[in-house]
Design an enzyme around this catalytic site. Structure first.
Site, PDB file in Angstrom:
ATOM      1  N   ASP A 169       0.744  -1.231  -0.151  1.00  0.00           N
ATOM      2  CA  ASP A 169       0.012   0.070  -0.059  1.00  0.00           C
ATOM      3  C   ASP A 169       0.931   1.127  -0.023  1.00  0.00           C
ATOM      4  O   ASP A 169       1.881   1.113   0.472  1.00  0.00           O
ATOM      5  CB  ASP A 169      -0.720   0.033   1.388  1.00  0.00           C
ATOM      6  CG  ASP A 169      -1.943  -1.217   1.094  1.00  0.00           C
ATOM      7  OD1 ASP A 169      -2.395  -1.569   0.052  1.00  0.00           O
ATOM      8  OD2 ASP A 169      -2.305  -1.637   2.255  1.00  0.00           O
ATOM      9  N   ASP A 189      -4.509  -3.323   5.203  1.00  0.00           N
ATOM     10  CA  ASP A 189      -4.992  -2.670   6.290  1.00  0.00           C
ATOM     11  C   ASP A 189      -6.636  -2.846   6.568  1.00  0.00           C
ATOM     12  O   ASP A 189      -7.109  -2.715   7.545  1.00  0.00           O
ATOM     13  CB  ASP A 189      -4.704  -1.316   6.479  1.00  0.00           C
ATOM     14  CG  ASP A 189      -4.845  -0.388   5.458  1.00  0.00           C
ATOM     15  OD1 ASP A 189      -5.860  -0.706   4.578  1.00  0.00           O
ATOM     16  OD2 ASP A 189      -4.368   0.831   4.936  1.00  0.00           O
ATOM     17  N   ASP A 196      -9.221  -6.129   2.192  1.00  0.00           N
ATOM     18  CA  ASP A 196      -7.715  -6.715   2.123  1.00  0.00           C
ATOM     19  C   ASP A 196      -7.670  -8.197   2.398  1.00  0.00           C
ATOM     20  O   ASP A 196      -6.528  -8.794   1.948  1.00  0.00           O
ATOM     21  CB  ASP A 196      -6.725  -5.959   2.381  1.00  0.00           C
ATOM     22  CG  ASP A 196      -6.515  -4.532   1.903  1.00  0.00           C
ATOM     23  OD1 ASP A 196      -6.746  -4.310   0.581  1.00  0.00           O
ATOM     24  OD2 ASP A 196      -6.282  -3.619   2.380  1.00  0.00           O
TER      25      ASP A 196
END
Length: 1045
Positions: free
Chosen positions: A460, A760, A764
């Site tokens: 990310d 997070d 996901d």
């Protein structure tokens, strides 16, 4: 040889299991392959789950789920009638009455667990329950009452298996079958010795063996107990979950274990419901109860269905709940007690080394039988030619046969390397403890091991590559962009907009938010929520300060929380600025919100049509913000008349926010380290593509030959197009969680890469589960993401991921060092005893000496070599690929070379030692001196070879030797204890005093191993791939220079 090699490879195929989610068939296959050739099954399989017990636990879990499913979903009139007929009275305990409570813990627990709406109405709903547990729904529990509540209603903890004590590990270590046989033999030896030689000389041999066995068992148990303490600390860390509650009138974080009945808990997407409770208020709360009941259908919670069960996961929405039951009074507590008995899957390296240990054990057993056969044959031949022949036996003859048997058993002790798979556990425990100090919490053992082979990291952007400390840098409003990170910018913004515009802006900022402005006990104002929301609310507070206009409170009629699929959040409020009529606000990804707008509000507060020309100007402002690496969000509103539904389009654009999220210090260097280590880094983000590209270039992820692509474009590609495209992708922007999952699946399936992925959010979870290593963020991550991850990055920092990779490589390399060292000792010890038995009729190494050698190479060797810290050179070579041989040609070169040297030296000493060393003792004395010297030389060869094994290819083996105090301590202790054995314990160890000359000779012969090691490392090893220099552990150097491809 080729036949044996093929058979070995075929056998080792049975010892291959995947790192994640191995099938039960694969797990049973390798267990069966190990067979019965195990010295100590209790110890060797201590870290391996019992599949039969796990199956029983799974059945028990399903039974609990089925019981819950029936209780929750089968609401038939007949059942309700039966329940009513059998209704149980719950008397109020005296202690609860004295503390001011008017409902018992059992009754509270029953109401929620059975979804008993009738009882809840009898208690006058949530408000009535709150009164009975003496709590205000606005202010929550008083902190000083928490202890009393825990005493009356129980603590939020479930029953766990009691930790294993040192005595349990001592018992396990003593269950070694070969040691038990030796102990029995030693006892018989003492009995016969006392009968033939008398006290005390007749008991020395047997007592020496017993004392050595005791030493081996004690050191083994101490090492295993130390490991268990490390794992216990890690388990404790894994279970730490903080929840947001209201206490003393303030919103604050408390540990899940400190939650008590009466607490007001705030729930949001991805949270785990910490205990049983009742819904107070909230918006669009959807809960996943599959972990508890097995039902995959999500449950919508509201005042009509207010029952929340501990252990379930919040899938959507937000809410407040009143806790009514905790710990073992919840079904989750009962289920967790069961789950804690399941055990963790074995790691691939543990399984692989079990295979190696089994093969070596079979070879060792064959040598033990051969040695015993040769010794017995020579003895019987000698006996046949002696006076009286085979018919005349004395006590000394019985002792000789017993000694032959004991030597054979001791060879099995040395030959079966039980320590190989256990060294993996030792190394992983050490690495996981160090990683915890480095802010990485490893949830699954295999992850630490697998991370060393990672060839790709899909990361990310927000919070991982960036600091996650966000501020609104720029705002586009009323047709112009202003820099609001400085006071001048706020002055310009204030002068360019009217009070009407400011009221609409503040209304949207404060009400269209999942975060909350709270005042602490000391009167300080702060924002609780995500960093993005925090930045916008802090901007709103600054606007209020500069404009002296405050936002008005409003009732929320409907809330659609933000999620990563829609990329927006929406709220409908009864707006004071619209005469109390419903007004919808929409906030989210700038392109998504802009596409749903048909008008724009100007600086005076008037609404204008959003023409194509104006939309282009807004889009240009968004692109300009993005090119400055700012995250962009749009805020819009729409008056919806009498309806309270969120409209799909027709919004009026209010403002565009450009949020600054600076790059974390050290990220650029960490990305470079990844590239040097042969690890590709790909950024997968939901941000605007221009923002993503700017950040990716800044941190070195996006290069000139790389591609940045948007999620919708990626999704539209065919499998063949993806095969061409994926290797070039370095940035994926505006991606959905499904895009991340697709990328990970294809990287693993099409390109056989070992993929680590960060996440997070709740959405996901599939990608984290699919990846070889799932990395969840400890700060920004939801509980759902953490539960599906293998490693939790506690500080959300990309640099910490590199530390995990470095330690993962360290584990793999350390185990290779230990295997190289142990196989060398195995080969030499087996051959020396066998050859000596064949030609001289006796073994030069006695039982006590062999047990000491076994301790050096097994427990102490693992402690020294398997706990060495990583060094920077480990990240300057590519990762080990899937299916690569664990024992490399470099290792075989070192093992064979050192074995030949040691066998040659010991062979010369056995046959020519007396003349070479000028030993002038008479008869047995000179033999004992020679055997003591051989034993001493052999041990010092192992001590120096242990130093040699620190580096399998580098000539300088002393580099960083003092950075591992454990290695230095073990090597020093081994040498010191060797002196004690030879000089002070000769009676028990069958050794005699050696002169200074012989001591010097022993150490010098041993130290030649260092010279031999340096010479061996100059011999090139063919890697089998056309490259002449096989790197350390089978790695090939990364190509560099202008001609590198």
């Amino acid at each position: 040889m080729a036949y044996l090699r093929n058979k070995s490879m075929e056998f080792l195929k049975r010892f291959e299991v995947p790192a994640k989610n191995p099938s039960e068939d694969a797990q049973r296959r390798w267990r069966e392959a190990v067979g019965t050739l195990v010295k100590n099954r209790r110890r060797r399989f201590r870290m391996v789950p019992d599949l039969d017990k796990r199956s029983q636990v799974e059945t028990q879990r399903r039974n609990i789920q089925e019981k819950l499913r029936v209780a929750l979903y089968v609401q038939k009139a007949a059942l309700q009638f039966i329940d009513a007929a059998r209704k149980t009275e719950h008397p109020l305990p005296e202690m609860a009455r004295q503390c001011g409570f008017s409902v018992s813990a059992e009754e509270l627990a029953t109401v929620v667990r059975t979804h008993d709406g009738k009882s809840l109405r009898h208690h006058r709903g949530v408000d009535g329950i709150a009164r009975k547990v003496n709590v205000s729904l606005a202010d929550g529990v008083k902190s000083d009452e928490a202890g009393v509540r825990a005493e009356v209603y129980g603590a939020n903890k479930y029953t766990e298996k009691p930790p294993r004590t040192f005595w349990m590990f001592l018992w396990d270590a003593s269950q070694d079958m070969t040691l038990l046989l030796l102990a029995f033999g030693a006892f018989i030896s003492v009995v016969i010795g006392l009968a033939t030689e008398g006290w005390p000389s007749g008991m020395y041999d047997g007592l020496g063996i017993m004392l050595t066995i005791f030493l081996v068992v004690m050191i083994t148990a101490a090492s295993d107990y130390k490991q268990s303490l490390q794992f216990r600390d890690l388990d404790r860390e894994k279970k730490k979950i903080d929840m947001q509650v209201t206490r003393d009138g303030y919103r604050q974080k408390v540990s899940i274990y400190d939650i008590v009945v009466g607490d007001i808990v705030h729930l949001s997407i991805g949270d785990q419901v910490p205990a049983d409770g009742l819904y107070i208020d909230g918006y669009s709360l959807v809960v996943d109860e599959s972990s508890l009941s097995g039902e995959s259908e999500p449950v919508h919670l509201s005042n009509a269905n207010p029952f929340l069960l501990g252990g379930t996961k919040v899938q959507d929405g937000s809410a407040r709940m009143l806790v009514t039951a905790v710990g073992m009074r919840t079904e989750w507590g009962n289920l967790m007690e069961t789950l804690s008995q399941g055990g963790e899957d074995e790691t691939p390296l543990q399984v692989k080394l079990n295979g190696v240990a089994t093969i070596i054990g079979k070879i060792g057993l064959a040598f033990a039988v051969l040695t015993f056969t040769v010794l017995m044959a020579r003895f019987l031949v000698g006996k046949a030619h002696a006076p009286g022949g085979l018919l005349r036996w004395r006590g000394a003859d019985a002792l000789s046969v017993l000694n032959f048997f004991a030597v054979a058993v001791t060879i099995v002790v040395v030959a079966v390397p039980e320590g190989l798979p256990l060294a993996v556990t030792l190394s992983l425990a050490f690495a996981m403890k160090k990683l915890m100090q480095e802010r990485a919490l490893v949830r699954h053992l295999s992850a630490c091991e697998t991370m060393g082979s990672a060839s790709c990291i899909c990361t990310d952007k927000t919070g991982t590559l960036t600091t996650n400390h966000m501020v609104v840098e720029k705002v586009w409003a009323s047709g112009a962009a202003q820099t609001v990170s400085i006071a001048k910018g706020f002055d310009e913004l204030r002068s360019s907009v009217s009070e009407n515009f400011t009221r609409v802006l503040l209304e949207g900022v404060f009400h269209c938010s999942g975060s909350e402005v709270v005042t602490s006990k000391d009167g300080r104002t702060s924002v609780m929520g995500t960093p993005t929301e925090t930045a916008i609310l802090e901007f709103g507070l600054e606007v209020e300060k500069y404009t002296k206009v405050e936002h008005a409170g409003a009732k929320k009629l409907k809330v659609e929380p933000f999620n990563s699929v829609k990329k927006t959040m929406a709220v409908v409020i009864a707006s004071p600025n619209a005469a109390g009529h419903p007004r919808a606000f929409l906030k989210g990804a700038s392109e998504v919100v802009l596409s749903r707008c048909s008008s724009v509000i100007d600086g005076t507060g008037s609404v204008e049509k959003l023409t194509d020309a104006k939309a282009k100007r807004v889009a240009s402002a968004i692109d300009a913000f993005a090119c400055e690496a700012l995250r962009t969000l749009c805020l819009a509103y729409q008056d919806v008349g009498g309806a309270s539904d969120v409209p799909g389009d027709g919004y009026t654009l209010i403002a565009v926010f450009g949020i600054k999220d600076p790059l974390r210090p050290g990220v650029r260097e960490a990305v470079k380290t990844c590239h040097d280590a042969g690890i590709n880094v790909r950024m997968v983000t939901g941000d605007n593509i221009n923002t993503a590209k700017a950040i990716a270039r800044e941190c070195g992820i996006l290069t000139d030959d790389g591609i940045a692509i948007e999620g919708p474009e990626f999704r539209a590609k065919s499998p063949n197009e993806m095969r061409e495209l994926i290797p070039k992708i370095q940035v994926m922007a505006r991606s959905l969680p499904l895009d991340k999952h697709t990328l990970v699946t294809n990287l693993r399936g099409m390109f056989n890469e070992v993929v680590a992925v960060t996440g997070d959010g709740t959405n996901d979870a599939p990608a984290l589960h699919e990846a070889d290593i799932g990395l969840a963020m400890g700060i920004a991550g939801t509980e759902v993401a953490k539960e599906n991850a293998d490693v939790i990055i506690m500080d959300d920092n990309f640099s910490t991921i590199i530390k995990v990779a470095k330690w993962g490589r360290s584990v793999y390399i350390n185990i290779q060092k230990f295997v190289q060292f142990q196989l060398t000792v195995n080969v030499v010890a087996l051959m020396v005893n066998f050859v000596s038995a064949s030609f001289t009729g006796s073994a030069p190494l006695t039982i006590v000496q062999l047990l000491w050698v076994n301790l050096i190479m097994d427990t102490l060797g693992a402690l020294a070599l398997a706990t060495e810290p990583p060094n920077d050179t480990m990240m300057q070579r590519p990762p080990v690929g899937r299916g690569d041989n664990f024992i490399t040609k470099v290792m075989w070169r070192n093992i064979v070379g050192q074995s030949i040297y040691q066998l040659a030296v010991l062979g010369v000493l056995i046959f020519k030692g007396k003349s070479l060393l000028r030993l002038n003792g008479v008869g047995d004395l000179s033999d004992t001196q020679l055997n003591t010297f051989i034993f001493n030389t052999f041990v010092f060869c192992q001590v120096f070879n242990e130093v040699n094994s620190r580096e399998m290819e580098k000539i300088n083996v002393f580099s960083g030797i003092f950075s591992s105090w454990i290695f230095s301590a073990v090597a020093g202790a081994t040498a010191a204890f060797q002196v004690i054995i030879v000089e002070l314990l000769g009676t028990f160890a069958s050794t005699v005093h050696l002169s200074g000359r012989l001591w010097l000779a022993s150490v010098l012969i041993g130290s030649v191993s260092l010279v031999i090691g340096a010479v061996l490392k100059l011999i090139p090893v063919d890697s089998g791939s056309g490259v002449s220099s096989d790197r350390h552990d089978g790695y090939q150097p990364i190509p560099t220079g202008p001609n590198a491809v």
